[in-house]
Design a protein around this motif. Structure first.
Motif, PDB file in Angstrom:
ATOM      1  N   LEU A 130       0.766   3.139 -37.605  1.00  0.00           N
ATOM      2  CA  LEU A 130       0.887   4.067 -36.481  1.00  0.00           C
ATOM      3  C   LEU A 130       0.963   3.308 -35.156  1.00  0.00           C
ATOM      4  N   ALA A 131       0.171   2.275 -35.007  1.00  0.00           N
ATOM      5  CA  ALA A 131       0.201   1.475 -33.784  1.00  0.00           C
ATOM      6  C   ALA A 131       1.550   0.779 -33.624  1.00  0.00           C
ATOM      7  N   ALA A 132       2.136   0.306 -34.716  1.00  0.00           N
ATOM      8  CA  ALA A 132       3.453  -0.350 -34.656  1.00  0.00           C
ATOM      9  C   ALA A 132       4.536   0.661 -34.237  1.00  0.00           C
ATOM     10  N   ARG A 133       4.462   1.872 -34.767  1.00  0.00           N
ATOM     11  CA  ARG A 133       5.438   2.915 -34.376  1.00  0.00           C
ATOM     12  C   ARG A 133       5.273   3.263 -32.904  1.00  0.00           C
ATOM     13  N   TYR A 134       4.046   3.382 -32.449  1.00  0.00           N
ATOM     14  CA  TYR A 134       3.801   3.721 -31.051  1.00  0.00           C
ATOM     15  C   TYR A 134       4.285   2.592 -30.133  1.00  0.00           C
ATOM     16  N   GLN A 135       4.130   1.366 -30.565  1.00  0.00           N
ATOM     17  CA  GLN A 135       4.529   0.233 -29.754  1.00  0.00           C
ATOM     18  C   GLN A 135       6.060   0.119 -29.669  1.00  0.00           C
ATOM     19  N   GLU A 136       6.793   0.569 -30.695  1.00  0.00           N
ATOM     20  CA  GLU A 136       8.252   0.520 -30.690  1.00  0.00           C
ATOM     21  C   GLU A 136       8.834   1.469 -29.650  1.00  0.00           C
ATOM     22  N   ARG A 137       8.126   2.518 -29.301  1.00  0.00           N
ATOM     23  CA  ARG A 137       8.639   3.517 -28.356  1.00  0.00           C
ATOM     24  C   ARG A 137       8.748   2.991 -26.999  1.00  0.00           C
TER      25      ARG A 137
END
Length: 137
Positions: A130-137
């Protein structure tokens, strides 16, 4: 020769040209450290100061990474101890059974510790994704 200096590119050139190149260099070969020490011994502090400053600036990301890794380890160990020892009581408290301290509690069985490790692994894997997805944004 005292008018020649080793600079960041590893070539010998006159002192003024070396000073100009030293200020814009990013990579400093090891032999420039020896040249800087020789400069200090001969009282030429400006060129040596530039070399030592560039070495310090180049070392900063490594030192910063080490400090950040140390902080992450300490905080994660504290959180793990808080969960495993004080909240879930999987292990006895540190220094238990000593004079003027709480009595020791028994270790939880291996299946409880394995369940804790498995739940922690799954939940932290989900949290990391989830943190990786949030960071991609």
């Amino acid at each position: 020769d005292s008018k020649m200096r080793l600079v960041a590119e590893g070539t010998a050139m006159s002192a003024p040209a070396a000073d100009a190149n030293m200020r814009h260099a990013r990579f400093i070969p090891p032999r420039s450290s020896v040249a800087a020490v020789v400069d200090v011994a001969h009282g030429r502090f400006e060129t040596a100061s530039d070399v030592f400053h560039l070495k310090m600036v180049n070392a900063f990301p490594v030192v910063q990474s080490f400090i950040q890794g140390t902080i992450v380890y300490v905080v994660s160990q504290e959180v793990q101890d808080l969960l495993a020892i004080f909240i879930l009581e999987l292990h006895p408290m540190p220094y238990c059974g000593t004079k003027d301290f709480m009595p020791c509690t028994p270790e939880k069985p291996p299946w409880a510790q394995a369940t804790y490790a498995l739940v922690l692994l799954i939940s932290l894997t989900l949290l990391q994704s989830l943190a990786a997805r949030y960071q991609e944004r």
